[in-house]
Design a protein around this motif. Sequence first.
Motif, short mmCIF file in Angstrom:
data_model
loop_
_atom_site.label_atom_id
_atom_site.label_comp_id
_atom_site.label_asym_id
_atom_site.label_seq_id
_atom_site.Cartn_x
_atom_site.Cartn_y
_atom_site.Cartn_z
N ASP A 120 0.83 -1.21 0.00
CA ASP A 120 0.00 0.00 0.00
C ASP A 120 0.86 1.26 0.00
O ASP A 120 0.60 2.20 -0.74
CB ASP A 120 -0.93 0.03 1.21
CG ASP A 120 -2.05 -0.99 1.12
OD1 ASP A 120 -2.29 -1.52 0.01
OD2 ASP A 120 -2.68 -1.27 2.17
N LYS A 121 1.89 1.28 0.84
CA LYS A 121 2.76 2.45 0.92
C LYS A 121 3.52 2.64 -0.40
O LYS A 121 3.64 3.76 -0.90
CB LYS A 121 3.74 2.32 2.08
CG LYS A 121 4.59 3.57 2.26
CD LYS A 121 5.50 3.46 3.45
CE LYS A 121 6.32 4.70 3.70
NZ LYS A 121 6.87 5.37 2.57
N THR A 155 2.55 1.73 -3.34
CA THR A 155 1.58 2.20 -4.32
C THR A 155 1.33 3.70 -4.15
O THR A 155 1.30 4.45 -5.13
CB THR A 155 0.25 1.42 -4.19
OG1 THR A 155 0.54 0.03 -4.38
CG2 THR A 155 -0.77 1.87 -5.22
N ARG A 156 1.15 4.13 -2.90
CA ARG A 156 0.93 5.56 -2.64
C ARG A 156 2.15 6.37 -3.08
O ARG A 156 2.01 7.44 -3.67
CB ARG A 156 0.66 5.81 -1.16
CG ARG A 156 -0.74 5.51 -0.73
CD ARG A 156 -1.05 6.07 0.65
NE ARG A 156 -0.04 5.83 1.66
CZ ARG A 156 0.04 4.77 2.42
NH1 ARG A 156 -0.84 3.81 2.32
NH2 ARG A 156 1.01 4.64 3.33
N ASP A 157 3.34 5.87 -2.79
CA ASP A 157 4.56 6.58 -3.18
C ASP A 157 4.67 6.71 -4.69
O ASP A 157 5.03 7.77 -5.22
CB ASP A 157 5.80 5.87 -2.63
CG ASP A 157 5.93 5.99 -1.12
OD1 ASP A 157 5.21 6.82 -0.52
OD2 ASP A 157 6.75 5.24 -0.55
N GLU A 217 2.18 6.64 -6.86
CA GLU A 217 1.13 7.55 -7.31
C GLU A 217 1.52 9.00 -7.04
O GLU A 217 1.32 9.87 -7.88
CB GLU A 217 -0.20 7.21 -6.63
CG GLU A 217 -1.37 8.02 -7.10
CD GLU A 217 -1.71 7.82 -8.58
OE1 GLU A 217 -2.38 8.71 -9.13
OE2 GLU A 217 -1.32 6.80 -9.17
N LEU A 218 2.10 9.26 -5.89
CA LEU A 218 2.54 10.61 -5.56
C LEU A 218 3.64 11.06 -6.52
O LEU A 218 3.61 12.19 -7.02
CB LEU A 218 3.05 10.66 -4.11
CG LEU A 218 3.53 12.01 -3.62
CD1 LEU A 218 2.41 13.03 -3.64
CD2 LEU A 218 4.10 11.87 -2.22
N ARG A 231 0.51 10.95 9.04
CA ARG A 231 -0.33 10.53 7.92
C ARG A 231 0.04 11.27 6.64
O ARG A 231 0.13 10.69 5.57
CB ARG A 231 -1.82 10.75 8.26
CG ARG A 231 -2.74 10.24 7.18
CD ARG A 231 -2.58 8.75 7.01
NE ARG A 231 -3.41 8.28 5.93
CZ ARG A 231 -3.15 7.22 5.21
NH1 ARG A 231 -2.10 6.48 5.48
NH2 ARG A 231 -3.94 6.86 4.24
N GLY A 287 3.06 10.21 4.71
CA GLY A 287 2.99 8.97 3.96
C GLY A 287 2.99 7.70 4.80
O GLY A 287 3.08 6.61 4.25
N SER A 301 1.59 4.58 6.89
CA SER A 301 0.37 3.76 6.85
C SER A 301 -0.29 3.78 8.22
O SER A 301 0.32 4.17 9.22
CB SER A 301 0.71 2.31 6.47
OG SER A 301 1.41 1.70 7.54
#
Length: 175
Positions: free
Chosen positions: A73-74, A76-78, A80-81, A130, A133, A135
């Motif tokens: 998840d982290k 993926t967020r990274d 996307e950012l 949060r 970044g 989780s």
Amino acid sequence: MEQPAPELFRNLFEQHYPSVRRKLIALVRDEAAAEDIAQEVFLKLYRNPPDQLEAVGAWLHRVLTRQAYDYIDKATRDRELARKSEQALMSEPQAARSNEQAVMDQEEREEVQRLLEELPDRDRKLLLLRYSGYSYAEIADKLSVQQPQVGTLLKRAGDRFKRKAIQAEGIMTRD
């Protein structure tokens, strides 16, 4: 005769590490990350072992799965950012920002910092973690709260921050 805790842990580690590592590599598809996560899993085992040691295999599987999903998840967020940042850079003209815009941005950052300082310590830490970044699992670990509580605590902290911002805006418009 019962084994001392360090010896028992060493035996559990030697017995289960290869399968934990193999499962993590299959999940995260990154050997270095899998080894790091495996270390975290065994650190959790050492610090907080399950009540029934005969169920340690299932306990390890559950913990490694959660840790792997948090990592994914982290990541993926990274990604996307990074993608959004790259798009923003490509879509904006490369003209230098005006001094006026730079001053306005600095004032906004200072106002946000001032509002954060007015919040209770836990609220400020929750919001900073949060938006840096982290989780929910990482936040729960850092702040020593239950992971299911993190969402509720973040919502409340965000609401308090919004109320402070609205109050500050009201004061500014009256001046």
